[in-house]
Design a protein around this motif. Sequence first.
Motif, PDB file in Angstrom:
ATOM      1  N   LEU A  38      16.503  -7.524 -54.489  1.00 12.34           N
ATOM      2  CA  LEU A  38      15.249  -7.525 -55.070  1.00 12.34           C
ATOM      3  C   LEU A  38      14.123  -7.363 -54.258  1.00 12.34           C
ATOM      4  N   LYS A  39      14.182  -7.736 -53.099  1.00  6.42           N
ATOM      5  CA  LYS A  39      12.774  -7.545 -52.307  1.00  6.42           C
ATOM      6  C   LYS A  39      12.737  -6.262 -51.915  1.00  6.42           C
ATOM      7  N   TYR A  40      13.455  -5.353 -51.698  1.00  9.91           N
ATOM      8  CA  TYR A  40      13.119  -3.829 -51.478  1.00  9.91           C
ATOM      9  C   TYR A  40      13.081  -2.795 -52.427  1.00  9.91           C
ATOM     10  N   TRP A  41      13.876  -3.392 -53.811  1.00  9.84           N
ATOM     11  CA  TRP A  41      14.220  -2.203 -54.818  1.00  9.84           C
ATOM     12  C   TRP A  41      13.049  -2.868 -56.024  1.00  9.84           C
ATOM     13  N   ALA A  42      13.055  -4.170 -56.000  1.00 11.14           N
ATOM     14  CA  ALA A  42      12.264  -4.447 -57.349  1.00 11.14           C
ATOM     15  C   ALA A  42      10.902  -5.295 -56.560  1.00 11.14           C
ATOM     16  N   ASP A  43      10.513  -4.968 -55.554  1.00 11.22           N
ATOM     17  CA  ASP A  43       9.341  -5.584 -54.935  1.00 11.22           C
ATOM     18  C   ASP A  43       9.042  -7.177 -55.294  1.00 11.22           C
ATOM     19  N   MET A  44      10.275  -7.949 -54.992  1.00 12.60           N
ATOM     20  CA  MET A  44      10.392  -9.349 -55.061  1.00 12.60           C
ATOM     21  C   MET A  44      10.404 -10.031 -53.892  1.00 12.60           C
ATOM     22  N   PRO A  45       9.643 -10.113 -52.827  1.00 12.90           N
ATOM     23  CA  PRO A  45       9.858 -10.582 -51.689  1.00 12.90           C
ATOM     24  C   PRO A  45      10.217 -12.302 -51.720  1.00 12.90           C
ATOM     25  N   LYS A  46       9.566 -12.904 -52.684  1.00 16.97           N
ATOM     26  CA  LYS A  46       9.922 -14.248 -52.954  1.00 16.97           C
ATOM     27  C   LYS A  46      11.400 -14.602 -52.791  1.00 16.97           C
TER      28      LYS A  46
END
Length: 110
Positions: A38-46
């Motif tokens: 999610l962080k790297y592919w969906a830009d969701m670092p949270k």
Amino acid sequence: MTGTQSPQPDAKSFSWFRKIGWAEGVSFLVLLLIAMPLKYWADMPKAVTIVGGLHGVLFVAFGIMALEVKREYKKSWGWILKAFVASIIPFGTFVMEKQWKKEEEAAVNR
């Protein structure tokens, strides 16, 4: 109890160690397989912030409980090393669960 008998280990510490090991293993897989993508592919670092924090708490709790089981059940430093390695390898705590359950049952039934 006479002076020659050693106190029986409290089954709760080994049981908690196994439960925390299971939760730590699940949190590690969620971190690796859900939060990091999610962080790297969906830009969701949270996702990594939240799951990583929870995993960190569980990792520390697992380490503390491993040391408590070592002390209480008179386990070796090699046992601690195996527990640590199991905690840093995906699925490691699940692989070790069967052995830990046998060790717990053997120690409690002494």
